[in-house]
Design an enzyme around this catalytic site. Structure first.
Site, PDB file in Angstrom:
ATOM      1  N   ASN A 289     -23.188 -65.717  48.837  1.00 43.60           N
ATOM      2  CA  ASN A 289     -23.714 -66.191  47.543  1.00 43.60           C
ATOM      3  C   ASN A 289     -25.236 -66.316  47.567  1.00 43.60           C
ATOM      4  O   ASN A 289     -25.927 -65.956  46.623  1.00 43.60           O
ATOM      5  CB  ASN A 289     -23.104 -67.552  47.190  1.00 43.60           C
ATOM      6  CG  ASN A 289     -21.589 -67.480  47.091  1.00 43.60           C
ATOM      7  OD1 ASN A 289     -21.027 -66.391  47.152  1.00 43.60           O
ATOM      8  ND2 ASN A 289     -20.938 -68.616  46.957  1.00 43.60           N
TER       9      ASN A 289
ATOM     10  N   HIS B  28     -46.615 -51.410   5.064  1.00 50.62           N
ATOM     11  CA  HIS B  28     -45.428 -50.949   4.312  1.00 50.62           C
ATOM     12  C   HIS B  28     -45.398 -49.424   4.214  1.00 50.62           C
ATOM     13  O   HIS B  28     -44.870 -48.880   3.240  1.00 50.62           O
ATOM     14  CB  HIS B  28     -45.382 -51.553   2.901  1.00 50.62           C
ATOM     15  CG  HIS B  28     -45.622 -53.022   2.850  1.00 50.62           C
ATOM     16  ND1 HIS B  28     -44.621 -53.954   2.955  1.00 50.62           N
ATOM     17  CD2 HIS B  28     -46.780 -53.726   2.735  1.00 50.62           C
ATOM     18  CE1 HIS B  28     -45.135 -55.179   2.885  1.00 50.62           C
ATOM     19  NE2 HIS B  28     -46.455 -55.060   2.766  1.00 50.62           N
TER      20      HIS B  28
ATOM     21  N   SER C 288     -36.110 -25.371  18.861  1.00 46.30           N
ATOM     22  CA  SER C 288     -34.780 -25.291  18.269  1.00 46.30           C
ATOM     23  C   SER C 288     -34.140 -23.986  18.707  1.00 46.30           C
ATOM     24  O   SER C 288     -34.808 -22.956  18.827  1.00 46.30           O
ATOM     25  CB  SER C 288     -34.911 -25.329  16.740  1.00 46.30           C
ATOM     26  OG  SER C 288     -33.784 -24.722  16.141  1.00 46.30           O
TER      27      SER C 288
ATOM     28  N   LYS D  38     -39.761 -24.330  15.210  1.00 52.32           N
ATOM     29  CA  LYS D  38     -39.704 -25.770  15.505  1.00 52.32           C
ATOM     30  C   LYS D  38     -40.370 -26.160  16.830  1.00 52.32           C
ATOM     31  O   LYS D  38     -40.227 -25.488  17.832  1.00 52.32           O
ATOM     32  CB  LYS D  38     -38.239 -26.246  15.570  1.00 52.32           C
ATOM     33  CG  LYS D  38     -37.494 -26.203  14.276  1.00 52.32           C
ATOM     34  CD  LYS D  38     -38.035 -27.127  13.204  1.00 52.32           C
ATOM     35  CE  LYS D  38     -37.797 -28.589  13.454  1.00 52.32           C
ATOM     36  NZ  LYS D  38     -36.381 -28.961  13.429  1.00 52.32           N
TER      37      LYS D  38
ATOM     38  N   ASN E 283     -40.239 -29.910  18.419  1.00 54.72           N
ATOM     39  CA  ASN E 283     -39.709 -31.242  18.101  1.00 54.72           C
ATOM     40  C   ASN E 283     -40.282 -32.321  19.027  1.00 54.72           C
ATOM     41  O   ASN E 283     -40.488 -32.071  20.208  1.00 54.72           O
ATOM     42  CB  ASN E 283     -38.187 -31.231  18.211  1.00 54.72           C
ATOM     43  CG  ASN E 283     -37.564 -30.285  17.197  1.00 54.72           C
ATOM     44  OD1 ASN E 283     -38.066 -30.153  16.079  1.00 54.72           O
ATOM     45  ND2 ASN E 283     -36.501 -29.614  17.591  1.00 54.72           N
TER      46      ASN E 283
ATOM     47  N   GLU F 190     -38.709 -39.237  20.492  1.00 58.16           N
ATOM     48  CA  GLU F 190     -37.380 -39.606  19.978  1.00 58.16           C
ATOM     49  C   GLU F 190     -36.527 -40.213  21.085  1.00 58.16           C
ATOM     50  O   GLU F 190     -35.814 -41.197  20.885  1.00 58.16           O
ATOM     51  CB  GLU F 190     -36.685 -38.379  19.394  1.00 58.16           C
ATOM     52  CG  GLU F 190     -37.335 -37.885  18.124  1.00 58.16           C
ATOM     53  CD  GLU F 190     -36.775 -36.549  17.682  1.00 58.16           C
ATOM     54  OE1 GLU F 190     -36.155 -36.500  16.624  1.00 58.16           O
ATOM     55  OE2 GLU F 190     -36.950 -35.550  18.410  1.00 58.16           O
TER      56      GLU F 190
ATOM     57  N   GLN G 143     -21.487 -60.703  40.036  1.00 59.51           N
ATOM     58  CA  GLN G 143     -21.630 -59.357  40.623  1.00 59.51           C
ATOM     59  C   GLN G 143     -22.011 -58.331  39.551  1.00 59.51           C
ATOM     60  O   GLN G 143     -22.570 -57.287  39.856  1.00 59.51           O
ATOM     61  CB  GLN G 143     -20.307 -58.965  41.299  1.00 59.51           C
ATOM     62  CG  GLN G 143     -20.316 -57.601  41.938  1.00 59.51           C
ATOM     63  CD  GLN G 143     -19.114 -57.402  42.848  1.00 59.51           C
ATOM     64  OE1 GLN G 143     -18.972 -58.079  43.855  1.00 59.51           O
ATOM     65  NE2 GLN G 143     -18.233 -56.488  42.464  1.00 59.51           N
TER      66      GLN G 143
HETATM   67  N1  ARG Z   1     -20.787 -58.567  45.840  1.00 62.05           N
HETATM   68  C1  ARG Z   1     -21.040 -59.927  45.519  1.00 62.05           C
HETATM   69  C2  ARG Z   1     -22.033 -60.033  44.350  1.00 62.05           C
HETATM   70  O1  ARG Z   1     -22.672 -59.105  44.066  1.00 62.05           O
HETATM   71  C3  ARG Z   1     -21.614 -60.625  46.714  1.00 62.05           C
HETATM   72  C4  ARG Z   1     -21.313 -62.070  46.768  1.00 62.05           C
HETATM   73  C5  ARG Z   1     -19.851 -62.277  47.007  1.00 62.05           C
HETATM   74  N2  ARG Z   1     -19.552 -63.649  47.163  1.00 62.05           N
HETATM   75  C6  ARG Z   1     -18.334 -64.099  47.110  1.00 62.05           C
HETATM   76  N3  ARG Z   1     -18.190 -65.361  47.264  1.00 62.05           N
HETATM   77  N4  ARG Z   1     -17.312 -63.328  46.855  1.00 62.05           N
HETATM   78  O2  ARG Z   1     -22.147 -61.041  43.721  1.00 62.05           O
END
Ligand code: ARG
Length: 469
Positions: free
Chosen positions: A116, A162, A283, A289, A291, A296, A328
């Site tokens: 995490n 405008h 084109s 043309k 373009n 765009e 994720q």
């Molecule tokens: N692949 C996960 C992400 O991108 C990594 C973290 C995963 N953590 C977990 N507790 N499953 O968030």
């Protein structure tokens, strides 16, 4: 390689293997492999931190750092290695590769840390670098504006509101207007990089690390200027990615506005610009043309960038505080928007630099006498007429000219005097596009002197910012 039940990072408490299709669904290595260089840098810093708290011996640290170097090297030289990997994510990829080289020592690196915080740290490092890369593209675009604005200081054009002719301005004024907006985008990019600049390592899964690692040293080693303040917030937070996407959306929105202007300017009705061959297409049916596809497409691709911002907002809305697997989904939108923006800026800079302005057509449009009506009212104001009345009197002049089917500047002075005796001998001779433009000498105005100052300021700000990086 030593055996565990399988090489997943979390398999111990599971009886059954995941459903194959779900397994494919939950994997992220296909896209988070892009974070590999950051993951390795974070691993290096973490290995040192673990040695600092006595989890790694000196020798173990050295072995781990060497193995990480080998992984980094092989990842660049052997693309097939990554392509054939069955790792769930970038974190598992490195762990497997470490274990392959070091045996069980490879598993030791995950002591006291969580994916995490790892993913949050890797992603912050990515955003900081990404913002730096886009910054370079944006600076190049700004330089192209400075050059074009400097080269077109003598060219008047019909300023519009405008989409109606309003007042004469210099073409440089129009170009600097766009540049100012992109300069603000540059600031937003810097802000986004600043908001990513805090290191989550040491936050663990949510609660913080049980080992007294030196968080500040880890942050310093990774190039962060500080650590994050709250471990739970650190694994939940993706604001920095929102800030980055917001900055990209600002750039894209301004590019799309420029694009819209240039698409119109390239039309036969305007004929203000000559499209560069290098950035246009033809084109398959109509041989004549040429373009404005580059503009765009710039306008069109803006949708993807703002969609990425909305996509991440939508993912984040209503998530409980903490890490959730929904997070994720943050990466692909950011990667795609970033890659798209790099191309967009490259194309915009090239196309702008190569655009030729049709001074003859711009000048002809600026010569529409209607554009001088405000200056006529200002003339009466200088003779003491309250502006609202002056506005009304000039309106009457315009109506009279319309009735007679001529340009109002062709009405003889005697006719003008019937509407207001305050119109003097000096009125008609003093009325010109040049004078209208030259009169706007306030800072930020369209007079040549104001614009020279504006361009110089722009260049100075640009140089300051480039030197900062
Ligand atoms: N692949 C996960 C992400 O991108 C990594 C973290 C995963 N953590 C977990 N507790 N499953 O968030």
């Amino acid at each position: 390689m030593p055996q565990r039940k399988d090489d997943r990072l979390w398999g111990g408490r599971f009886e059954n293997a995941p459903d194959a299709r779900f397994d494919a669904f939950q994997r992220s290595f296909a896209f988070d492999q892009r974070l590999l260089p950051y993951e390795i840098a974070v691993d290096r810093a973490w290995a040192k931190a673990l040695q600092g708290v006595g989890i790694f011996t000196e020798a173990e640290l050295r072995q781990t750092l060497t193995a990480l170097d080998n992984i980094a090297e092989r990842a660049t030289s052997d693309k097939g290695w990554i392509a054939s990997s069955t790792a769930e994510d970038v974190h598992q990829f490195v762990e497997n590769a470490l274990v392959e080289q070091l045996g069980p020592l490879g598993w030791k690196l995950h002591t006291g840390r969580s994916r995490n915080e790892l993913v949050a740290t890797d992603f912050r490092l990515f955003v900081i670098d990404a913002a730096g890369d886009v910054r370079k593209g944006l600076c190049a675009l700004l330089h192209a504006f400075v050059l074009q604005a400097g080269a077109n200081l003598k060219v008047p054009m019909a300023g519009m509101t405008h989409m109606q002719h309003a007042q004469p301005i210099l073409l440089s004024h129009f170009l600097v207007a766009h540049a100012e907006a992109f300069l603000r985008d540059l600031k937003r990019l810097e802000n986004a990089a600043a908001s990513a600049d805090a290191c989550p390592m040491g936050c663990g899964a949510i609660a913080g690390c049980s080992f007294p690692v030196d968080r500040n040293a880890i942050a310093r080693e990774l190039g962060f200027s500080k650590i994050t303040s709250n471990s739970l917030d650190s694994v939940s937070d993706r604001d920095f990615a929102l800030d980055y996407l917001f900055a990209l959306s600002g750039i894209a929105t301004h590019l799309s506005r420029l694009a819209e202007d240039f698409v119109l300017f390239a039309s036969q009705e305007f004929s203000y610009i000559i499209l560069p061959d290098e950035y246009s297409t033809g084109s398959s049916l109509m041989p004549q043309k040429k373009n404005p596809d580059c503009w765009e497409l710039l306008r069109g691709k803006t949708g993807r960038i703002t969609a990425a911002l909305f996509s991440l907002f939508t993912t984040l809305k209503g998530l409980p505080t903490s890490y959730q697997r929904d997070l994720q989904e943050d990466k692909e939108a950011v990667f795609a928007a970033h890659d798209q923006m790099e191309d967009m800026l490259w194309v915009a800079e090239g196309a702008l630099a190569a655009t030729k302005f049709r001074a003859d057509h711009l000048c002809a449009a600026a010569s529409n006498p209607a554009l001088l009506a405000t200056d006529a009212a200002d003339y009466l104001v200088r003779r003491g007429v309250p502006f609202r009345q002056a506005h009304d009197l000039v309106g009457k002049v315009l109506r009279e000219a319309d009735k007679q089917g001529k340009a109002w500047t062709q009405l003889p002075l005697a006719e003008l005097r019937k509407i207001s005796p305050l119109f003097g001998e000096d009125f008609l001779p003093g009325l010109s596009v040049e004078n209208a433009i030259a009169g706007k000498v306030v800072p930020g105005g369209t007079a040549e002197s104001s614009l020279r100052a504006a361009i110089a300021r722009l260049e100075e700000k640009l140089t300051q910012r480039e030197n900062k990086s």
